[in-house]
Write a protein that holds these residues in place. Structure first.
Motif, PDB file in Angstrom:
ATOM      1  N   GLN A 235       0.815  -1.214   0.000  1.00  9.16           N
ATOM      2  CA  GLN A 235       0.000   0.000   0.000  1.00  9.16           C
ATOM      3  C   GLN A 235       0.850   1.267   0.000  1.00  9.16           C
ATOM      4  O   GLN A 235       0.635   2.176  -0.809  1.00  9.16           O
TER       5      GLN A 235
ATOM      6  N   ASN B  33      -9.558   1.052  -2.759  1.00  7.99           N
ATOM      7  CA  ASN B  33     -10.445   1.676  -1.752  1.00  7.99           C
ATOM      8  C   ASN B  33     -10.071   1.195  -0.355  1.00  7.99           C
ATOM      9  O   ASN B  33     -10.920   0.821   0.439  1.00  7.99           O
TER      10      ASN B  33
ATOM     11  N   ASP C 108      -9.206   2.736   2.232  1.00  4.71           N
ATOM     12  CA  ASP C 108      -9.726   3.501   3.363  1.00  4.71           C
ATOM     13  C   ASP C 108     -11.248   3.502   3.395  1.00  4.71           C
ATOM     14  O   ASP C 108     -11.871   4.278   4.127  1.00  4.71           O
TER      15      ASP C 108
ATOM     16  N   ARG D 208     -13.147   4.391   0.981  1.00  4.36           N
ATOM     17  CA  ARG D 208     -13.632   5.491   0.158  1.00  4.36           C
ATOM     18  C   ARG D 208     -13.290   5.237  -1.311  1.00  4.36           C
ATOM     19  O   ARG D 208     -12.455   4.405  -1.639  1.00  4.36           O
TER      20      ARG D 208
ATOM     21  N   SER E 171      -9.065   5.829  -3.226  1.00  8.46           N
ATOM     22  CA  SER E 171      -8.163   5.895  -2.067  1.00  8.46           C
ATOM     23  C   SER E 171      -6.736   6.229  -2.476  1.00  8.46           C
ATOM     24  O   SER E 171      -6.050   7.015  -1.808  1.00  8.46           O
TER      25      SER E 171
ATOM     26  N   HIS F  56      -4.856   9.639  -1.077  1.00  8.18           N
ATOM     27  CA  HIS F  56      -3.703   9.589  -0.182  1.00  8.18           C
ATOM     28  C   HIS F  56      -2.426  10.053  -0.883  1.00  8.18           C
ATOM     29  O   HIS F  56      -1.517  10.563  -0.212  1.00  8.18           O
TER      30      HIS F  56
END
Length: 609
Positions: free
Chosen positions: A231, A507, A509, A511, A514, A518
């Protein structure tokens, strides 16, 4: 950015056809208001309209090789042209200008058709090689720049827009049943250009034309590869790519700006552009569209929970941009002259209603200050931003996701069509067939779960179908006023990388988008980082719907030929409604009727069912 056109004929002497070449070229004067040029030989004729962006005095086209054997007409931008020029110089090439067109021409002399694989950018260009009597038509990977062709008995016609081809006496203005099916279903079938006999050059494709006929070669397509970054590394790489992309796409010899809506996508581009320009002491310029009274009278709905303007102003203040709102009135949006301009630009009645008119008027206003604009277009397709990406019911639907998401609206499409037209077109079957074809093209990755496979399918459909509808709209509305709009999120390196990131990363998070959120959060105000996805704005003013109703009533009274395709009883019922009660589907169908009537008036097409 420019407009290109041409005619290849291996039997006819095209030196006698200068008026036809001029007519084809001149249809695209809006795409290239700065210069015009043609190059004509016995079996090849090329036309060019120029919008000067890079090397204003030196980029004149058509451009020929030093020995005169090869000629090019080019539309678009190669953002890596300086690196390519350095490489070609090391290989012995000499340059007379600072233009990217000359770099592409010498790239062809060095690598042949493989020059396409060396280019980073948005482009559509034609190369005529008299040594082999061969034409190459080459289009960028994502289809940002349009390119059409029309095979003839002894060659081919081509152009940046259908209107250039239709200006030639060999091209017939005919639309058959499949063309109408494409008009009334937003499925964006590959190669389908609506006009019978005409096709689009597919994105990432090279079309070769010689005495043996036409051949296609795909030089780029989306592939499925394993994503190995975690990530943190993925977010970091997305940011690194975006920094590089925005820096490249800010290169220009004319004034440039950014389009700002207050959403995550355009705000990210604005913020990164501001950071890049600040390194040289420059201030980024931004523009936003707004509607008279929209902020004061805004009513939330399923698509738009908040008005754009407060977020636009937050970003402008945070970034320190030189900002301007372009505020549009209902009268301006409903002006028949504006509708005519948008239909003329698109060559087809495939518009998005007031969202086309407002985009055209926005671009027209921007063009008074800037010649180049960066846009946040395509981030939703790349990063998975649309609401329907996250809707379990839409994910399960056996059709294109955007159609499943607005099924009630699309079902209404058939209601507005004449019953006989409905029967002939059989739109449901057409959509089902196109959907099966599109799924068959999705690349696979061994070991993917069923869920990941489905999300890859949805992403692929958006990146190869849906995004092309929006890119075409953006290109046509901007070039209609001589504005070059660049789309950083369509850089193929970013598209390839994010396409192969697992959905769990897209996604992570909980949302939408993502990775983008970020990757750019440090450059954005918190209000935008936290904002829920909101589409391009549409006016809510009832005066606009009332104006549409009155204009359609005039159409019915005048007996417009376009209404032969529409359901008369439905129209009469809709026209009897109180303007204050006109819902979104009815308003859209009024738009459709007006677009069709305008299109018939401009082109007088022959409809063959």
């Amino acid at each position: 950015m420019c407009g290109i056109s041409g005619w290849i004929d291996f039997q006819r002497d095209l030196t006698r056809e200068q008026p036809a070449i001029d007519a084809m070229c001149d249809t695209m004067s809006c795409r290239g208001p700065d210069a015009r040029g043609t190059w004509v030989a016995p079996h090849a004729a090329l036309g060019h309209r120029r919008l000067a962006i890079i090397d204003l005095p030196g980029g004149t086209q058509p451009m020929t090789s030093p020995d005169g054997d090869v000629v090019i007409v080019y539309s678009g931008e190669a953002y890596n042209f300086t690196e390519l020029r350095d490489e070609l110089r090391r290989r012995g090439h000499r340059f007379a200008t600072d233009s990217d067109t000359e770099v592409v021409l010498h790239g062809y002399l060095e690598w042949g058709a493989k020059v396409a694989e060396h280019l980073n950018g948005m482009f559509a260009f034609a190369v005529w090689d008299s040594r082999t009597e061969q034409l190459l038509l080459i289009r960028d990977r994502m289809g940002i720049k349009p390119l059409y062709y029309y095979p003839t008995e002894q060659g081919v016609l081509f152009g940046s827009e259908p209107k250039a081809i239709l200006a030639n006496p060999l091209a017939e203005k005919v639309v058959d049943a499949d063309g109408l099916r494409e008009l009334f279903t937003p499925v964006k079938t590959p190669r389908q250009a609506v006009w019978a006999g005409m096709s689009e050059v597919e994105p990432g494709t090279i079309l070769t034309v010689d005495r043996n006929g036409l051949r296609e070669h795909t030089y780029w397509q989306l592939d499925a590869v394993e994503h190995t970054d975690d990530q943190q590394a993925t977010v970091q790489h997305v940011r690194e790519l975006l920094d590089d992309i925005v820096a490249r796409q800010l290169i220009s010899d004319v004034p440039r700006c950014v389009l700002l809506s207050g959403g995550l996508d355009s705000s990210a581009i604005t913020a990164l552009a501001g950071l890049e320009l600040s390194r040289s002491g420059e201030q980024v310029r931004s523009f936003a569209v707004d509607f008279l009274g929209q902020a004061e009278n805004f009513v939330p709905d399923d698509l738009r929970a908040t008005p754009d303007t407060p977020y636009v102003h937050d970003v402008a203040q945070h970034v320190g941009s030189k900002h301007q709102d372009i505020v549009l009135s209902p009268d301006a949006l409903a002006d028949p002259a504006v509708r005519r301009a948008t239909v003329q630009a698109r060559d087809l009645p495939m518009g998005l209603g007031d969202m086309d008119q407002s985009l055209y008027l926005l671009f027209k206003a921007i063009r008074e200050h800037s010649t180049v604009a960066l846009s946040g277009e395509s981030a939703d397709e790349v990063f998975g931003g649309y609401q329907w990406f996250h809707d379990p019911e839409v994910r399960k639907a056996d059709t294109f996701p955007w159609l499943a998401a607005v099924r009630a609206h699309r079902d209404g499409e058939s209601q507005v069509l004449d019953p006989h037209v409905q029967d002939v077109l059989s739109l449901e079957s057409y959509v089902a067939d196109r959907y099966r074809e599109s799924l068959a093209a999705v690349p696979t990755l061994d070991g993917e779960s069923a869920f990941e496979r489905r999300m890859r399918e949805i992403s692929y459909l958006h990146l190869t179908r849906f995004v092309r509808i929006l890119l075409d709209r953006k290109d046509r509305m901007s070039m209609a006023v001589g504005l070059e709009v660049r789309v950083p999120f369509c850089d193929h390196r970013l598209v390839e990388y994010v396409f192969n990131a697992p959905w769990a990363l897209k996604n992570f998070d909980g949302r939408e988008k993502s990775l983008l959120r970020h990757a750019t959060a440090d450059a954005l105000p918190k209000s935008v980082v936290d904002r829920v996805k909101s589409p391009y704005p549409s006016t809510q003013d009832p005066k606009y719907a009332a104006a549409l109703q009155a204009q359609v009533s005039d159409l019915v009274a005048a007996g417009s030929e376009a209404l032969s395709l529409m359901n008369g009883p439905w129209l009469r019922e809709a026209l009897a409604k109180d303007p204050a009660t006109i819902d979104t589907p009815t308003r859209f169908h009024f738009e459709r009727a007006l677009d069709l009537a305008t299109w018939f008036d401009i082109h007088n097409p022959t409809i063959k069912l």
